[in-house]
Design an enzyme around this catalytic site. Structure first.
Site, short mmCIF file in Angstrom:
data_model
loop_
_atom_site.label_atom_id
_atom_site.label_comp_id
_atom_site.label_asym_id
_atom_site.label_seq_id
_atom_site.Cartn_x
_atom_site.Cartn_y
_atom_site.Cartn_z
N LYS A 50 46.13 46.45 30.92
CA LYS A 50 44.82 46.65 30.29
C LYS A 50 44.02 47.69 31.06
O LYS A 50 44.35 48.04 32.20
CB LYS A 50 44.07 45.32 30.23
CG LYS A 50 43.77 44.70 31.59
CD LYS A 50 43.22 43.29 31.41
CE LYS A 50 43.00 42.63 32.77
NZ LYS A 50 42.64 41.21 32.63
N TYR A 276 21.30 61.61 51.45
CA TYR A 276 20.09 61.09 50.80
C TYR A 276 19.54 59.90 51.58
O TYR A 276 20.28 59.00 51.97
CB TYR A 276 20.39 60.64 49.37
CG TYR A 276 20.61 61.78 48.41
CD1 TYR A 276 19.60 62.68 48.13
CD2 TYR A 276 21.83 61.94 47.78
CE1 TYR A 276 19.81 63.73 47.24
CE2 TYR A 276 22.05 62.97 46.89
CZ TYR A 276 21.02 63.87 46.62
OH TYR A 276 21.22 64.89 45.75
C1 LIG Z 1 43.58 40.54 33.42
C2 LIG Z 1 44.36 39.39 33.02
C3 LIG Z 1 45.53 39.06 33.72
C4 LIG Z 1 45.98 39.78 34.97
O1 LIG Z 1 45.09 39.45 36.03
P1 LIG Z 1 45.38 39.94 37.52
O2 LIG Z 1 44.40 39.18 38.34
O3 LIG Z 1 45.10 41.42 37.54
O4 LIG Z 1 46.78 39.63 37.82
C5 LIG Z 1 46.28 38.01 33.23
N1 LIG Z 1 45.90 37.32 32.12
C6 LIG Z 1 44.77 37.61 31.45
C7 LIG Z 1 44.40 36.81 30.27
C8 LIG Z 1 43.96 38.64 31.88
O5 LIG Z 1 42.84 38.91 31.22
#
Ligand SMILES: *Cc1c(COP(=O)(O)O)cnc(C)c1O
Length: 381
Positions: A50, A276
Protein backbone atom coordinates in the site's frame (compact mmCIF):
# COMPACT_ATOMS: atom_id res chain seq x y z
CA UNK A 1 22.31 19.07 -13.45
CA UNK A 2 19.35 18.15 -11.23
CA UNK A 3 19.50 18.77 -7.49
CA UNK A 4 21.72 16.03 -6.04
CA UNK A 5 19.05 14.41 -3.81
CA UNK A 6 17.73 11.00 -4.82
CA UNK A 7 16.32 7.83 -3.28
CA UNK A 8 17.82 4.52 -4.31
CA UNK A 9 15.44 1.55 -4.21
CA UNK A 10 17.15 -1.84 -3.99
CA UNK A 11 15.08 -4.62 -5.54
CA UNK A 12 17.61 -7.07 -4.09
CA UNK A 13 16.98 -5.78 -0.55
CA UNK A 14 13.20 -6.19 -1.03
CA UNK A 15 13.72 -9.80 -2.16
CA UNK A 16 16.17 -10.42 0.68
CA UNK A 17 13.71 -9.14 3.30
CA UNK A 18 10.96 -11.34 1.89
CA UNK A 19 13.37 -14.29 2.27
CA UNK A 20 14.08 -13.31 5.88
CA UNK A 21 10.35 -13.37 6.65
CA UNK A 22 9.85 -16.62 4.78
CA UNK A 23 12.71 -18.31 6.68
CA UNK A 24 11.40 -17.00 9.99
CA UNK A 25 7.98 -18.56 9.30
CA UNK A 26 9.56 -21.76 8.07
CA UNK A 27 11.56 -22.13 11.31
CA UNK A 28 8.41 -21.44 13.33
CA UNK A 29 6.54 -24.14 11.41
CA UNK A 30 9.27 -26.71 12.05
CA UNK A 31 9.38 -25.88 15.76
CA UNK A 32 5.59 -25.95 16.17
CA UNK A 33 5.23 -29.19 14.23
CA UNK A 34 7.81 -30.86 16.48
CA UNK A 35 6.24 -29.46 19.65
CA UNK A 36 2.61 -30.22 18.79
CA UNK A 37 2.98 -33.48 16.91
CA UNK A 38 0.65 -32.30 14.11
CA UNK A 39 1.81 -30.97 10.78
CA UNK A 40 1.88 -27.17 10.66
CA UNK A 41 2.97 -25.37 7.52
CA UNK A 42 4.31 -21.86 6.98
CA UNK A 43 1.60 -19.44 5.85
CA UNK A 44 1.52 -17.83 2.44
CA UNK A 45 2.68 -14.22 2.33
CA UNK A 46 0.71 -11.22 1.15
CA UNK A 47 3.46 -8.63 0.66
CA UNK A 48 1.79 -5.35 1.64
CA UNK A 49 2.53 -2.67 -0.96
CA UNK A 50 0.00 0.00 0.00
CA UNK A 51 0.94 3.69 -0.16
CA UNK A 52 3.04 3.29 -3.29
CA UNK A 53 4.83 0.36 -1.63
CA UNK A 54 5.64 2.45 1.46
CA UNK A 55 7.16 5.06 -0.83
CA UNK A 56 9.33 2.60 -2.79
CA UNK A 57 7.21 2.53 -5.96
CA UNK A 58 4.78 -0.18 -7.08
CA UNK A 59 6.87 -1.45 -9.98
CA UNK A 60 10.11 -2.08 -8.00
CA UNK A 61 8.00 -3.74 -5.29
CA UNK A 62 6.35 -6.08 -7.80
CA UNK A 63 9.85 -7.08 -8.95
CA UNK A 64 11.27 -7.44 -5.42
CA UNK A 65 8.31 -9.49 -4.19
CA UNK A 66 8.08 -11.84 -7.19
CA UNK A 67 8.41 -14.79 -4.80
CA UNK A 68 5.51 -13.71 -2.57
CA UNK A 69 2.27 -15.66 -2.94
CA UNK A 70 0.22 -12.45 -3.07
CA UNK A 71 0.30 -8.65 -2.92
CA UNK A 72 -1.93 -6.53 -0.66
CA UNK A 73 -2.85 -2.85 -0.92
CA UNK A 74 -5.77 -0.42 -0.63
CA UNK A 75 -5.87 1.54 -3.80
CA UNK A 76 -7.62 0.07 -6.82
CA UNK A 77 -5.35 1.99 -9.17
CA UNK A 78 -2.30 0.49 -7.51
CA UNK A 79 -3.84 -2.94 -7.94
CA UNK A 80 -4.32 -2.26 -11.63
CA UNK A 81 -0.68 -1.09 -11.86
CA UNK A 82 0.42 -4.45 -10.40
CA UNK A 83 -1.49 -6.28 -13.12
CA UNK A 84 0.02 -3.98 -15.75
CA UNK A 85 3.48 -4.69 -14.29
CA UNK A 86 2.83 -8.35 -14.99
CA UNK A 87 1.74 -9.62 -11.57
CA UNK A 88 -0.58 -12.56 -12.19
CA UNK A 89 -0.94 -13.81 -8.60
CA UNK A 90 -3.51 -12.93 -5.97
CA UNK A 91 -4.06 -9.28 -4.98
CA UNK A 92 -5.86 -8.42 -1.75
CA UNK A 93 -7.62 -5.09 -1.22
CA UNK A 94 -7.18 -4.42 2.51
CA UNK A 95 -9.98 -1.85 2.82
CA UNK A 96 -12.24 -3.65 0.42
CA UNK A 97 -14.05 -1.61 -2.22
CA UNK A 98 -15.77 1.73 -1.89
CA UNK A 99 -18.74 1.80 -4.24
CA UNK A 100 -20.69 -0.61 -6.45
CA UNK A 101 -18.81 0.45 -9.60
CA UNK A 102 -15.58 -0.89 -8.04
CA UNK A 103 -16.88 -4.45 -8.25
CA UNK A 104 -16.39 -4.36 -11.98
CA UNK A 105 -12.70 -3.59 -11.37
CA UNK A 106 -12.46 -6.50 -8.92
CA UNK A 107 -13.93 -8.72 -11.58
CA UNK A 108 -11.86 -7.46 -14.50
CA UNK A 109 -8.51 -7.56 -12.66
CA UNK A 110 -9.26 -10.62 -10.57
CA UNK A 111 -8.83 -8.91 -7.18
CA UNK A 112 -9.48 -10.48 -3.78
CA UNK A 113 -11.29 -8.11 -1.46
CA UNK A 114 -11.66 -7.65 2.26
CA UNK A 115 -15.32 -7.30 3.26
CA UNK A 116 -15.66 -5.36 6.50
CA UNK A 117 -19.28 -4.24 6.61
CA UNK A 118 -22.68 -5.51 5.58
CA UNK A 119 -23.18 -3.02 2.73
CA UNK A 120 -20.18 -4.46 0.91
CA UNK A 121 -21.67 -7.94 1.16
CA UNK A 122 -24.99 -6.67 -0.16
CA UNK A 123 -23.25 -5.03 -3.12
CA UNK A 124 -21.45 -8.28 -3.93
CA UNK A 125 -24.76 -10.13 -3.92
CA UNK A 126 -26.03 -7.92 -6.77
CA UNK A 127 -25.01 -7.61 -10.39
CA UNK A 128 -23.58 -9.93 -12.96
CA UNK A 129 -19.94 -10.86 -13.11
CA UNK A 130 -17.72 -12.96 -15.31
CA UNK A 131 -16.12 -14.81 -12.41
CA UNK A 132 -16.68 -15.78 -8.80
CA UNK A 133 -14.88 -13.46 -6.38
CA UNK A 134 -12.56 -14.31 -3.50
CA UNK A 135 -13.17 -12.45 -0.24
CA UNK A 136 -11.82 -12.20 3.30
CA UNK A 137 -14.41 -11.32 5.92
CA UNK A 138 -12.88 -8.91 8.41
CA UNK A 139 -13.57 -9.14 12.13
CA UNK A 140 -13.18 -6.18 14.46
CA UNK A 141 -11.49 -8.11 17.27
CA UNK A 142 -10.77 -5.03 19.38
CA UNK A 143 -8.90 -2.41 17.38
CA UNK A 144 -12.18 -0.71 16.48
CA UNK A 145 -11.03 0.38 13.08
CA UNK A 146 -12.51 -1.79 10.31
CA UNK A 147 -14.50 -4.99 10.58
CA UNK A 148 -17.76 -6.62 11.60
CA UNK A 149 -18.50 -6.50 15.32
CA UNK A 150 -18.02 -9.87 17.05
CA UNK A 151 -21.77 -10.39 17.55
CA UNK A 152 -22.51 -9.71 13.86
CA UNK A 153 -19.62 -11.66 12.35
CA UNK A 154 -20.88 -15.23 12.30
CA UNK A 155 -24.19 -14.38 10.67
CA UNK A 156 -22.42 -12.28 8.04
CA UNK A 157 -19.93 -15.06 7.45
CA UNK A 158 -22.72 -17.57 6.96
CA UNK A 159 -24.38 -15.36 4.37
CA UNK A 160 -21.04 -15.12 2.58
CA UNK A 161 -20.82 -18.91 2.62
CA UNK A 162 -24.32 -19.11 1.12
CA UNK A 163 -23.18 -16.72 -1.61
CA UNK A 164 -20.31 -19.08 -2.25
CA UNK A 165 -22.70 -22.01 -2.49
CA UNK A 166 -24.90 -19.97 -4.85
CA UNK A 167 -21.95 -19.44 -7.19
CA UNK A 168 -21.42 -15.71 -6.48
CA UNK A 169 -18.23 -16.16 -4.48
CA UNK A 170 -15.32 -18.49 -5.00
CA UNK A 171 -13.72 -18.51 -1.54
CA UNK A 172 -14.38 -16.93 1.85
CA UNK A 173 -11.64 -16.31 4.42
CA UNK A 174 -11.30 -14.89 7.94
CA UNK A 175 -9.22 -11.88 8.78
CA UNK A 176 -8.49 -9.40 11.56
CA UNK A 177 -5.84 -6.79 12.40
CA UNK A 178 -3.89 -6.27 15.63
CA UNK A 179 -3.53 -2.97 17.47
CA UNK A 180 -0.70 -3.97 19.81
CA UNK A 181 1.39 -6.66 18.13
CA UNK A 182 4.44 -4.39 18.47
CA UNK A 183 3.94 -3.45 22.12
CA UNK A 184 3.80 -4.98 25.59
CA UNK A 185 0.09 -5.75 25.38
CA UNK A 186 0.62 -8.16 22.49
CA UNK A 187 -2.08 -10.02 20.61
CA UNK A 188 -3.56 -12.37 23.22
CA UNK A 189 -6.78 -10.45 23.90
CA UNK A 190 -7.61 -9.92 20.22
CA UNK A 191 -6.60 -13.48 19.34
CA UNK A 192 -8.99 -14.79 22.01
CA UNK A 193 -11.84 -12.82 20.42
CA UNK A 194 -10.85 -13.97 16.94
CA UNK A 195 -10.63 -17.65 17.95
CA UNK A 196 -13.95 -17.56 19.78
CA UNK A 197 -15.87 -15.76 17.03
CA UNK A 198 -14.42 -17.70 14.08
CA UNK A 199 -14.51 -21.13 15.72
CA UNK A 200 -15.68 -23.77 13.27
CA UNK A 201 -16.04 -21.37 10.33
CA UNK A 202 -14.27 -22.77 7.27
CA UNK A 203 -11.78 -20.87 5.16
CA UNK A 204 -8.23 -19.49 5.19
CA UNK A 205 -7.06 -17.24 8.02
CA UNK A 206 -5.09 -13.95 7.85
CA UNK A 207 -4.25 -12.07 11.04
CA UNK A 208 -0.64 -10.90 11.19
CA UNK A 209 1.12 -7.68 10.19
CA UNK A 210 4.94 -7.38 10.39
CA UNK A 211 5.07 -7.18 14.17
CA UNK A 212 2.87 -10.24 14.70
CA UNK A 213 4.62 -12.15 11.90
CA UNK A 214 8.01 -11.58 13.52
CA UNK A 215 6.98 -11.84 17.18
CA UNK A 216 4.14 -14.38 17.13
CA UNK A 217 4.66 -16.53 14.01
CA UNK A 218 2.92 -19.51 15.62
CA UNK A 219 -0.55 -17.94 15.32
CA UNK A 220 -0.16 -17.72 11.54
CA UNK A 221 0.72 -21.31 10.72
CA UNK A 222 -1.43 -23.27 8.28
CA UNK A 223 -3.06 -26.54 9.30
CA UNK A 224 -4.48 -29.43 7.36
CA UNK A 225 -7.98 -28.00 7.67
CA UNK A 226 -7.23 -24.37 6.84
CA UNK A 227 -4.76 -22.28 4.88
CA UNK A 228 -3.12 -19.19 6.32
CA UNK A 229 -1.70 -15.89 5.11
CA UNK A 230 0.41 -13.23 6.80
CA UNK A 231 0.40 -9.57 5.77
CA UNK A 232 3.84 -8.09 6.48
CA UNK A 233 4.56 -4.58 5.28
CA UNK A 234 7.22 -2.49 6.98
CA UNK A 235 9.68 -5.32 7.60
CA UNK A 236 9.81 -6.11 3.87
CA UNK A 237 11.19 -2.61 3.32
CA UNK A 238 13.83 -3.05 6.00
CA UNK A 239 12.02 -0.99 8.64
CA UNK A 240 11.13 -2.18 12.11
CA UNK A 241 7.63 -2.26 13.59
CA UNK A 242 9.14 -2.30 17.08
CA UNK A 243 10.31 0.62 19.23
CA UNK A 244 12.72 -1.70 21.05
CA UNK A 245 14.24 -3.80 18.22
CA UNK A 246 15.96 -2.49 15.12
CA UNK A 247 15.37 -4.03 11.69
CA UNK A 248 19.01 -5.16 11.56
CA UNK A 249 18.39 -7.42 14.57
CA UNK A 250 16.23 -9.57 12.27
CA UNK A 251 18.75 -9.45 9.42
CA UNK A 252 16.55 -7.07 7.41
CA UNK A 253 18.17 -4.61 4.98
CA UNK A 254 16.97 -1.09 4.16
CA UNK A 255 15.42 -1.07 0.70
CA UNK A 256 15.34 2.73 0.43
CA UNK A 257 18.43 4.92 0.75
CA UNK A 258 17.83 8.65 0.78
CA UNK A 259 21.04 10.37 -0.28
CA UNK A 260 22.19 13.82 -1.31
CA UNK A 261 25.32 15.99 -1.26
CA UNK A 262 26.78 19.00 0.48
CA UNK A 263 26.03 22.13 -1.52
CA UNK A 264 27.54 24.61 0.94
CA UNK A 265 30.02 24.87 3.80
CA UNK A 266 30.16 27.56 6.48
CA UNK A 267 32.91 28.27 9.01
CA UNK A 268 31.28 29.33 12.28
CA UNK A 269 32.82 31.18 15.21
CA UNK A 270 31.75 30.82 18.83
CA UNK A 271 28.24 32.20 19.24
CA UNK A 272 27.23 31.97 15.57
CA UNK A 273 23.77 30.48 14.97
CA UNK A 274 22.53 28.06 12.29
CA UNK A 275 19.30 28.16 10.30
CA UNK A 276 15.81 29.54 10.91
CA UNK A 277 15.27 30.64 14.47
CA UNK A 278 18.98 30.22 15.22
CA UNK A 279 18.12 27.15 17.26
CA UNK A 280 21.70 25.87 17.23
CA UNK A 281 24.55 28.08 18.40
CA UNK A 282 28.23 27.13 18.03
CA UNK A 283 30.24 27.00 21.26
CA UNK A 284 33.51 27.35 19.39
CA UNK A 285 34.82 27.30 15.84
CA UNK A 286 32.75 24.83 13.82
CA UNK A 287 32.56 23.70 10.19
CA UNK A 288 28.97 23.27 9.08
CA UNK A 289 27.84 21.49 5.90
CA UNK A 290 24.64 22.41 4.08
CA UNK A 291 22.81 19.43 2.54
CA UNK A 292 20.37 19.59 -0.38
CA UNK A 293 17.52 17.95 1.52
CA UNK A 294 14.65 19.53 3.40
CA UNK A 295 11.13 18.89 4.58
CA UNK A 296 9.79 19.41 1.06
CA UNK A 297 11.73 16.25 0.18
CA UNK A 298 10.04 14.35 2.98
CA UNK A 299 12.76 14.76 5.59
CA UNK A 300 11.00 15.37 8.93
CA UNK A 301 11.03 19.00 10.07
CA UNK A 302 10.72 17.81 13.67
CA UNK A 303 14.16 16.21 13.54
CA UNK A 304 16.35 18.47 15.66
CA UNK A 305 19.99 18.95 16.54
CA UNK A 306 21.61 15.56 17.12
CA UNK A 307 19.61 13.56 14.57
CA UNK A 308 22.09 11.12 12.98
CA UNK A 309 23.25 11.66 9.40
CA UNK A 310 26.23 10.28 7.48
CA UNK A 311 28.60 12.59 5.57
CA UNK A 312 31.41 11.15 3.42
CA UNK A 313 30.90 7.81 5.17
CA UNK A 314 31.19 9.30 8.68
CA UNK A 315 28.30 9.47 11.09
CA UNK A 316 27.61 12.95 12.39
CA UNK A 317 24.62 15.03 13.50
CA UNK A 318 22.08 17.45 12.18
CA UNK A 319 22.26 21.03 13.48
CA UNK A 320 19.37 23.42 14.03
CA UNK A 321 16.06 23.52 12.21
CA UNK A 322 15.38 21.65 8.97
CA UNK A 323 14.41 24.09 6.17
CA UNK A 324 12.16 23.36 3.22
CA UNK A 325 15.05 22.49 0.89
CA UNK A 326 18.16 22.27 3.06
CA UNK A 327 19.49 21.13 6.37
CA UNK A 328 22.76 21.70 8.21
CA UNK A 329 25.20 19.12 9.57
CA UNK A 330 28.23 19.17 11.85
CA UNK A 331 31.41 18.50 9.83
CA UNK A 332 33.69 18.07 12.88
CA UNK A 333 34.00 14.27 12.42
CA UNK A 334 34.49 14.69 8.64
CA UNK A 335 37.05 17.49 8.31
CA UNK A 336 37.88 16.62 4.70
CA UNK A 337 34.25 16.81 3.52
CA UNK A 338 33.58 19.78 1.27
CA UNK A 339 31.02 20.79 -1.32
CA UNK A 340 29.92 17.72 -3.27
CA UNK A 341 30.60 15.30 -0.40
CA UNK A 342 28.04 12.48 -0.34
CA UNK A 343 25.42 12.49 2.41
CA UNK A 344 23.16 9.62 3.45
CA UNK A 345 20.03 10.75 5.28
CA UNK A 346 18.83 7.19 5.87
CA UNK A 347 19.35 3.70 4.48
CA UNK A 348 22.37 1.74 3.28
CA UNK A 349 25.57 3.39 4.54
CA UNK A 350 23.65 5.80 6.78
CA UNK A 351 21.40 5.82 9.84
CA UNK A 352 18.37 3.54 9.87
CA UNK A 353 15.18 5.34 8.88
CA UNK A 354 13.84 4.33 12.29
CA UNK A 355 16.63 6.24 14.07
CA UNK A 356 15.79 9.41 12.14
CA UNK A 357 12.10 8.83 12.84
CA UNK A 358 12.71 8.39 16.54
CA UNK A 359 14.66 11.66 16.66
CA UNK A 360 11.66 13.33 15.01
CA UNK A 361 9.04 11.79 17.29
CA UNK A 362 7.55 9.53 14.62
CA UNK A 363 8.01 6.09 13.08
CA UNK A 364 9.98 4.90 10.07
CA UNK A 365 6.73 4.06 8.26
CA UNK A 366 5.78 7.73 8.09
CA UNK A 367 9.14 8.84 6.69
CA UNK A 368 9.18 6.16 3.99
CA UNK A 369 5.61 6.88 2.92
CA UNK A 370 6.15 10.65 3.01
CA UNK A 371 9.10 10.69 0.62
CA UNK A 372 8.17 13.59 -1.63
CA UNK A 373 7.36 13.03 -5.29
CA UNK A 374 10.04 15.58 -6.22
CA UNK A 375 12.74 13.13 -5.03
CA UNK A 376 13.74 10.96 -8.01
CA UNK A 377 13.75 7.20 -7.41
CA UNK A 378 16.70 5.26 -8.78
CA UNK A 379 15.80 1.61 -8.91
CA UNK A 380 18.78 -0.77 -8.73
CA UNK A 381 18.60 -4.56 -9.18
C1 LIG B 1 -0.75 -1.84 6.69
C2 LIG B 1 -1.37 -3.11 6.99
C3 LIG B 1 -0.59 -4.25 7.17
C4 LIG B 1 0.92 -4.23 7.19
O1 LIG B 1 1.35 -3.57 8.38
P1 LIG B 1 2.90 -3.51 8.77
O2 LIG B 1 2.89 -3.01 10.16
O3 LIG B 1 3.53 -2.53 7.82
O4 LIG B 1 3.45 -4.86 8.62
C5 LIG B 1 -1.25 -5.45 7.35
N1 LIG B 1 -2.60 -5.52 7.36
C6 LIG B 1 -3.38 -4.42 7.21
C7 LIG B 1 -4.85 -4.56 7.25
C8 LIG B 1 -2.80 -3.20 7.03
O5 LIG B 1 -3.56 -2.11 6.89
Amino acid sequence: MPRPIHATISVDALAHNLDVVRNHLHQAALAATAAQGQPLAPPSIWAVIKANAYGHGIEPAVRGFRQAQGLAMLDLNEAVRCREAGWGGPILLLEGFFEPADVEVLDRYHLTTAVHHADQLAILAEGRRSRRLDIFMKLNSGMNRLGFAPDAYRAAYRSALRMRDDGVLNSVGKMTHFANADGPEGIAAQMAVFDRVTEGLPGPVSVSNSAATLRYPAVSLARDDHGAWVRPGICLYGGTPFADAGADSFGLRPAMTLASRLIGVQELRAGDAVGYGGLFRAEGPLRVGVVACGYADGYPRHAGTGTPVTVAGVRTRLLGRVSMDMLAVDLTPAPAAGIGAPVVLWGEGGPAVDEVAQAAGTIGYELLCALAPRVPLQVVP
